[in-house]
Design a protein around this motif. Structure first.
Motif, PDB file in Angstrom:
ATOM      1  N   VAL A   1       0.859  -1.177   0.000  1.00  9.26           N
ATOM      2  CA  VAL A   1       0.000   0.000   0.000  1.00  9.26           C
ATOM      3  C   VAL A   1       0.897   1.228   0.000  1.00  9.26           C
ATOM      4  N   SER A   2       0.565   2.248  -0.769  1.00 13.65           N
ATOM      5  CA  SER A   2       1.428   3.430  -0.859  1.00 13.65           C
ATOM      6  C   SER A   2       1.046   4.522   0.137  1.00 13.65           C
ATOM      7  N   GLU A   3      -0.186   4.483   0.612  1.00 13.67           N
ATOM      8  CA  GLU A   3      -0.607   5.509   1.559  1.00 13.67           C
ATOM      9  C   GLU A   3      -1.735   4.977   2.423  1.00 13.67           C
TER      10      GLU A   3
ATOM     11  N   ILE B   1       0.346   7.815   6.640  1.00 16.53           N
ATOM     12  CA  ILE B   1       1.632   7.210   6.310  1.00 16.53           C
ATOM     13  C   ILE B   1       1.755   7.196   4.795  1.00 16.53           C
ATOM     14  N   SER B   2       2.898   7.666   4.301  1.00 15.84           N
ATOM     15  CA  SER B   2       3.247   7.527   2.890  1.00 15.84           C
ATOM     16  C   SER B   2       4.371   6.512   2.790  1.00 15.84           C
ATOM     17  N   PHE B   3       4.245   5.576   1.858  1.00 16.28           N
ATOM     18  CA  PHE B   3       5.209   4.467   1.763  1.00 16.28           C
ATOM     19  C   PHE B   3       5.756   4.395   0.344  1.00 16.28           C
ATOM     20  N   ASN B   4       7.068   4.391   0.219  1.00 16.23           N
ATOM     21  CA  ASN B   4       7.745   4.268  -1.075  1.00 16.23           C
ATOM     22  C   ASN B   4       8.614   3.016  -1.047  1.00 16.23           C
ATOM     23  N   LYS B   5       8.072   1.943  -1.599  1.00 12.81           N
ATOM     24  CA  LYS B   5       8.755   0.652  -1.501  1.00 12.81           C
ATOM     25  C   LYS B   5      10.077   0.651  -2.273  1.00 12.81           C
TER      26      LYS B   5
ATOM     27  N   ALA C   1      12.107   3.079  -2.887  1.00 15.47           N
ATOM     28  CA  ALA C   1      13.118   3.875  -2.190  1.00 15.47           C
ATOM     29  C   ALA C   1      13.389   3.354  -0.787  1.00 15.47           C
ATOM     30  N   LYS C   2      12.577   2.417  -0.339  1.00 16.66           N
ATOM     31  CA  LYS C   2      12.667   1.871   1.011  1.00 16.66           C
ATOM     32  C   LYS C   2      12.565   2.989   2.046  1.00 16.66           C
ATOM     33  N   GLN C   3      11.538   3.814   1.855  1.00 14.70           N
ATOM     34  CA  GLN C   3      11.313   4.933   2.760  1.00 14.70           C
ATOM     35  C   GLN C   3       9.833   5.026   3.096  1.00 14.70           C
ATOM     36  N   PHE C   4       9.545   5.507   4.284  1.00 13.99           N
ATOM     37  CA  PHE C   4       8.167   5.777   4.652  1.00 13.99           C
ATOM     38  C   PHE C   4       8.149   6.950   5.619  1.00 13.99           C
ATOM     39  N   SER C   5       7.021   7.637   5.637  1.00 11.22           N
ATOM     40  CA  SER C   5       6.948   8.850   6.441  1.00 11.22           C
ATOM     41  C   SER C   5       5.581   8.981   7.096  1.00 11.22           C
ATOM     42  N   LEU C   6       5.592   9.706   8.196  1.00  9.14           N
ATOM     43  CA  LEU C   6       4.367  10.018   8.930  1.00  9.14           C
ATOM     44  C   LEU C   6       4.088  11.511   8.756  1.00  9.14           C
ATOM     45  N   HIS C   7       2.870  11.816   8.371  1.00  7.49           N
ATOM     46  CA  HIS C   7       2.437  13.203   8.259  1.00  7.49           C
ATOM     47  C   HIS C   7       1.321  13.433   9.271  1.00  7.49           C
ATOM     48  N   ILE C   8       1.484  14.457  10.082  1.00  7.50           N
ATOM     49  CA  ILE C   8       0.436  14.841  11.022  1.00  7.50           C
ATOM     50  C   ILE C   8      -0.117  16.174  10.553  1.00  7.50           C
ATOM     51  N   MET C   9      -1.339  16.140  10.080  1.00  5.59           N
ATOM     52  CA  MET C   9      -1.986  17.362   9.591  1.00  5.59           C
ATOM     53  C   MET C   9      -2.589  18.133  10.759  1.00  5.59           C
ATOM     54  N   ASP C  10      -2.692  19.456  10.583  1.00  8.39           N
ATOM     55  CA  ASP C  10      -3.327  20.286  11.619  1.00  8.39           C
ATOM     56  C   ASP C  10      -2.782  19.910  13.002  1.00  8.39           C
ATOM     57  N   SER C  11      -1.461  19.947  13.149  1.00  5.73           N
ATOM     58  CA  SER C  11      -0.816  19.531  14.393  1.00  5.73           C
ATOM     59  C   SER C  11      -1.345  20.327  15.587  1.00  5.73           C
ATOM     60  N   GLN C  12      -1.533  19.603  16.687  1.00  6.54           N
ATOM     61  CA  GLN C  12      -2.087  20.194  17.905  1.00  6.54           C
ATOM     62  C   GLN C  12      -1.092  20.039  19.067  1.00  6.54           C
ATOM     63  N   PRO C  13      -1.169  20.917  20.067  1.00  7.36           N
ATOM     64  CA  PRO C  13      -0.265  20.771  21.221  1.00  7.36           C
ATOM     65  C   PRO C  13      -0.325  19.391  21.850  1.00  7.36           C
ATOM     66  N   GLY C  14      -1.494  18.781  21.830  1.00  2.71           N
ATOM     67  CA  GLY C  14      -1.648  17.432  22.379  1.00  2.71           C
ATOM     68  C   GLY C  14      -0.911  16.368  21.591  1.00  2.71           C
ATOM     69  N   ASP C  15      -0.433  16.718  20.397  1.00  4.72           N
ATOM     70  CA  ASP C  15       0.365  15.780  19.604  1.00  4.72           C
ATOM     71  C   ASP C  15       1.827  15.769  20.052  1.00  4.72           C
ATOM     72  N   SER C  16       2.197  16.700  20.924  1.00  2.00           N
ATOM     73  CA  SER C  16       3.579  16.774  21.401  1.00  2.00           C
ATOM     74  C   SER C  16       3.937  15.477  22.119  1.00  2.00           C
ATOM     75  N   ALA C  17       4.883  14.759  21.573  1.00  4.32           N
ATOM     76  CA  ALA C  17       5.259  13.431  22.062  1.00  4.32           C
ATOM     77  C   ALA C  17       6.486  12.978  21.264  1.00  4.32           C
ATOM     78  N   THR C  18       6.957  11.792  21.584  1.00  3.71           N
ATOM     79  CA  THR C  18       8.019  11.187  20.792  1.00  3.71           C
ATOM     80  C   THR C  18       7.406  10.132  19.880  1.00  3.71           C
ATOM     81  N   TYR C  19       7.773  10.177  18.627  1.00  5.92           N
ATOM     82  CA  TYR C  19       7.223   9.256  17.627  1.00  5.92           C
ATOM     83  C   TYR C  19       8.320   8.303  17.152  1.00  5.92           C
ATOM     84  N   PHE C  20       7.957   7.034  17.095  1.00  8.61           N
ATOM     85  CA  PHE C  20       8.884   6.010  16.630  1.00  8.61           C
ATOM     86  C   PHE C  20       8.303   5.307  15.411  1.00  8.61           C
TER      87      PHE C  20
END
Lengths: 114, 117
Positions: A54-56, A64-68, A70-89
């Motif tokens: 799956v690509s997205e 999540i966007s996935f590029n098989k 390129a062997k890369q994937f990314s997390l996008h958080i839209m409309d980021s909120q203060p409550g999103d403040s955390a560590t992401y793995f």
């Protein structure tokens, strides 16, 4: 040998902005890619996950966007909120016989400012 | 309880002492995992249990580390002759099944923060 590389190490985003965290992997045998969110003093909690065919994948404000190739994937958080403040793995699952395990990136500390 | 429970939440001990860390997985979860999280680092896989057996112990850093699981439920991680480099947060996770039975999410406890003086 670090099999999952994550960047950036830290990120500051204004409220309402887009947070983007990137991961790259080396092992083509990985077959499942989850993202975890961790608040201080708490264990990581599954946020969203994707399979390599799956690509997205989108769940609410999280994508999540996935590029098989390129062997890369990314997390996008839209409309980021203060409550999103955390560590992401980011993580990647590998399978050996009947055993499976997750290999984690080193984490991104996200701070969303007002 | 509803989630993965770990005890103690904090442990401070002197170098050279043995420590036992306990994990109570979610009821019905057959797969159990131990990870170590050092300051500023990601989670390092230690060991995986399916039922009471451990098909993957590849992450245990030395023979001072051992783990067991009894009754397909509670697991104990033991560190003998602790060293200062053992200081970290030890996290336990459980899932419905590991292996090839689908991508079951791992549910984490809040960890044991271990400090070796």
């Amino acid at each position: 040998q670090q099999q999952v590389k994550q960047s950036p190490q830290s990120l500051i985003v204004q409220k309402g902005g887009i947070s983007i965290i990137n991961c790259a992997y080396e092992n083509t045998a990985f077959d499942y890619f989850p993202w975890y969110q961790q608040f201080p003093g708490k264990g990581p909690a599954l946020l969203i996950a994707i399979r390599p065919d799956v690509s997205e994948k989108k769940e609410g404000r999280f994508t999540i966007s996935f590029n098989k190739s390129a062997k890369q994937f990314s997390l996008h958080i839209m409309d980021s909120q203060p409550g999103d403040s955390a560590t992401y793995f980011c993580a990647a699952k590998s399978q050996t016989g009947t055993a499976s395990k997750l290999t984690f990136g080193t984490g991104t500390r996200l701070q969303v400012t007002l | 309880g509803a989630g993965v429970s770990q005890s103690p939440s904090n442990k401070v001990t002197e170098k050279g002492k043995d420590v036992e860390l306990r994990c109570d997985p979610i009821s019905g979860h057959t797969a159990l995992y131990w990870y170590r999280q050092s300051l500023g680092q990601g989670l390092e896989f230690l060991i995986y249990f399916q039922g009471n057996s451990a098909p993957d112990k590849s992450g245990l850093p030395s023979d001072r580390f051992s783990a067991e699981r009894t009754g397909g439920s509670v697991s104990t991680l033991t560190i003998q002759r602790t060293q200062q480099e053992d200081s970290a947060v030890y996290l336990c996770a459980s899932s419905l099944a590991g292996g090839s039975l689908g991508n079951q999410p791992q549910h984490f406890g809040d960890g044991t923060r271990l400090s070796i003086l």
